[in-house]
Design a protein around this motif. Structure first.
Motif, PDB file in Angstrom:
ATOM      1  N   CYS A  91       0.864  -1.174   0.000  1.00  0.00           N
ATOM      2  CA  CYS A  91       0.000   0.000   0.000  1.00  0.00           C
ATOM      3  C   CYS A  91       0.901   1.225   0.000  1.00  0.00           C
ATOM      4  N   ARG A  92       0.564   2.227  -0.796  1.00  0.00           N
ATOM      5  CA  ARG A  92       1.364   3.461  -0.846  1.00  0.00           C
ATOM      6  C   ARG A  92       1.206   4.313   0.403  1.00  0.00           C
ATOM      7  N   TYR A  93       0.138   4.137   1.153  1.00  0.00           N
ATOM      8  CA  TYR A  93      -0.211   5.094   2.197  1.00  0.00           C
ATOM      9  C   TYR A  93      -0.034   4.607   3.625  1.00  0.00           C
TER      10      TYR A  93
END
Length: 200
Positions: A110-112
């Motif tokens: 996940c990027r976040y």
């Protein structure tokens, strides 16, 4: 990250899930939800609905026409490239030969916010504007989770904005419960905070 589905879960007009009274969930923050699941949902058949999991290029043949119609040629090609990797899948809900709901699936990244190996992250999730309020987002997300449980995945994440009450109802109907943390994207970066820590 889950985008606006605008969807009343299961076609009902329930209130959004209970949220902690904390300023962590104020402002433009995204709420992060997590669920461990090892069994499938019991899902009523959707009248005239089809669910398809696009887990790789081999799955594209059966839904290429509806993908191109919904995403356009360039969007369809981008989708093909994403599902050709081992870390992305797409699920679609089809009604009358058109996609009414779709969602991306990321595996182990996940990027976040941090996720572990074999964790599943849903998003974005989208329901066509003219089709909202029919329960398609809940129906599709439950089918996607069932398909992934059958493949051995057990930990699921999804997030949505603090003001997307429709998606919060979908998330609640899919068994996620209260958010575990939140994040705020600042200048392309995400700052993450666990539930109950400090003000936003």
């Amino acid at each position: 990250m889950s985008e606006v589905s605008g969807q009343g879960a299961g076609g009902s007009s329930t209130t959004p899930p209970r949220q902690p009274a904390s300023s962590v969930f104020s402002g433009g923050r995204q709420r992060v939800y997590r669920q461990e699941r090892d069994r499938e949902f019991q899902i009523e058949p959707g009248e005239g609905l089809q669910f398809k999991l696009v887990a790789g290029p081999a799955d594209l043949g059966s839904c290429g026409t509806v993908l191109r119609s919904a995403f356009g040629l360039v969007g369809c090609l981008k989708a093909c490239l994403k599902v050709a990797t081992s870390s992305r899948m797409l699920y679609i809900v089809i009604s009358e030969d058109r996609i009414v709901n779709w969602g991306w699936i990321s595996l182990s990244f996940c990027r976040y916010y941090p996720v572990a190996e074999k964790d599943v992250v849903f998003g974005p999730v989208q329901t066509e504007a003219a089709c909202r309020g029919n329960g398609y987002a809940t129906w599709g997300l439950k089918h996607a989770m069932n398909a992934l449980v059958r493949r051995g995945y057990r930990v699921f994440f999804i997030d949505t904005s603090h003001d997307n009450l429709a998606m919060q109802r979908v998330i609640d109907h899919c068994g996620f419960g209260a958010p575990i943390s939140s994040y705020l994207r600042e200048g392309g970066q995400a700052t993450s905070r666990p539930e109950g820590r400090g003000a936003a």
